[in-house]
Enzyme design. Structure first.
Site, mmCIF file in Angstrom:
data_model
loop_
_atom_site.group_PDB
_atom_site.id
_atom_site.type_symbol
_atom_site.label_atom_id
_atom_site.label_comp_id
_atom_site.label_asym_id
_atom_site.label_seq_id
_atom_site.Cartn_x
_atom_site.Cartn_y
_atom_site.Cartn_z
ATOM 1 N N ASP A 48 -3.444 4.278 -2.113
ATOM 2 C CA ASP A 48 -4.318 4.824 -1.062
ATOM 3 C C ASP A 48 -4.291 6.349 -1.102
ATOM 4 O OD1 ASP A 48 -5.780 5.209 1.259
ATOM 5 O OD2 ASP A 48 -4.141 4.654 2.605
ATOM 6 N N LYS B 206 0.855 -1.190 0.000
ATOM 7 C CA LYS B 206 0.000 0.000 0.000
ATOM 8 C C LYS B 206 0.891 1.240 0.000
ATOM 9 C CE LYS B 206 -2.328 1.783 3.660
ATOM 10 N NZ LYS B 206 -2.169 3.243 3.675
ATOM 11 N N ASP C 176 -13.374 14.955 -4.565
ATOM 12 C CA ASP C 176 -13.446 16.185 -5.359
ATOM 13 C C ASP C 176 -14.712 16.093 -6.199
ATOM 14 O OD1 ASP C 176 -12.658 18.548 -6.856
ATOM 15 O OD2 ASP C 176 -10.595 18.077 -6.293
ATOM 16 N N LYS D 222 -7.274 8.247 -1.509
ATOM 17 C CA LYS D 222 -8.550 8.741 -0.957
ATOM 18 C C LYS D 222 -9.047 9.994 -1.680
ATOM 19 C CE LYS D 222 -7.618 7.095 3.774
ATOM 20 N NZ LYS D 222 -6.152 6.840 3.760
#
Ligand code: C5P
Length: 238
Positions: free
Chosen positions: A63, A37, A68, A65
């Site tokens: 990762d 990750k 928007d 995230k």
């Protein structure tokens, strides 16, 4: 469900590319994991080129995230697919249009590149937030209700699953069924210190509770001998 060490992503939480490369090289000598990750800390410093250099050949959980407007998140997902990630993620609080756009962008970009589509999973409520924090930002608690609400929404929007804490596995399995992917950090083998993670489960407990993938960082990466720690993890999960 993948069982054993092959369901574990190792979190490379460092901004130091030499350290990340060394870890991947060392752990590559051990039993096989699900992959690595890479999050905002490494990616912001070294971008896709640095990420590819470190994880080349191993499956990647990217990762980042995303959160928007739908058009921007769809574009970010399309860009991220150049790295052929196994998992990418977005914030469920970005809303249904954003999640649908993310899922569709991943499917289309994977088809264009003729690669397997990544799991697109949602972050529901950050585990750093409690009921008071939710109230402060105008969201209705308690946290677990909000987690289930956002996970169900993510599922309705065509996402593959969510990132969730060990203590949410049971409720999410119950509400979202057996095929919804649960990616679970906050895991501590009983031989590791818990550090800042609270309400942890051991890897075996988390898989038995219904997790599909586990994310484990410091118990392996900060161990005096990371390769030995990885082997212990494999033994725990054998
Ligand atoms: O070192 P440790 O095993 O605690 O690492 C867990 C990884 O999972 C870290 O990259 C952390 O940022 C991430 N994570 C977490 N808890 C969440 C979401 C992500 O620990 N709720």
């Amino acid at each position: 469900m993948t069982d054993g060490l092959e369901s574990v992503f190792i979190a490379l939480d460092t901004a130091d590319p030499l350290r990340a490369r060394q870890l991947v090289r060392t752990l590559g000598e051990g039993p096989r994991t699900a992959g690595y990750k890479v999050g905002k800390e490494f990616f912001t410093a070294h971008g896709p080129i640095g990420t590819r250099e470190v994880t080349d050949g191993f499956p990647l959980f990217l990762d980042l995230k995303f959160h928007d407007i739908p058009n921007t998140v769809a574009g970010a997902i399309r860009s991220s697919l150049q790295l052929h990630p196994a998992i990418v993620n977005v914030h469920a609080s970005g809303g249904p249009s954003m999640m649908r756009a993310a899922a569709e962008a991943a499917r289309e970009a994977a088809e264009q590149q003729q690669i397997p589509p990544p799991w697109v999973v949602a972050v529901t409520v950050l585990t750093s937030l409690d009921d008071q924090d939710l109230k402060a930002v105008g969201q209705t608690g308690p946290v677990l209700d909000q987690v289930v609400r956002l996970a169900t929404l993510a599922q309705d929007c065509g996402l593959d699953g969510v990132v969730c804490s060990p203590r949410e596995i049971g409720d999410l399995r119950h509400h979202c069924g057996p095929d919804f992917r649960l990616v679970v950090p906050g895991i501590r083998p009983d031989w590791a210190v818990s550090g800042d993670q609270k309400r942890t489960l051991t890897p075996r407990e988390a898989l038995d509770a219904g997790a599909d993938r586990l994310v484990i960082g410091r118990p392996v990466t900060e161990a005096r001998d990371p390769l030995e720690a990885l082997q212990r993890l494999a033994d725990d999960l054998a």
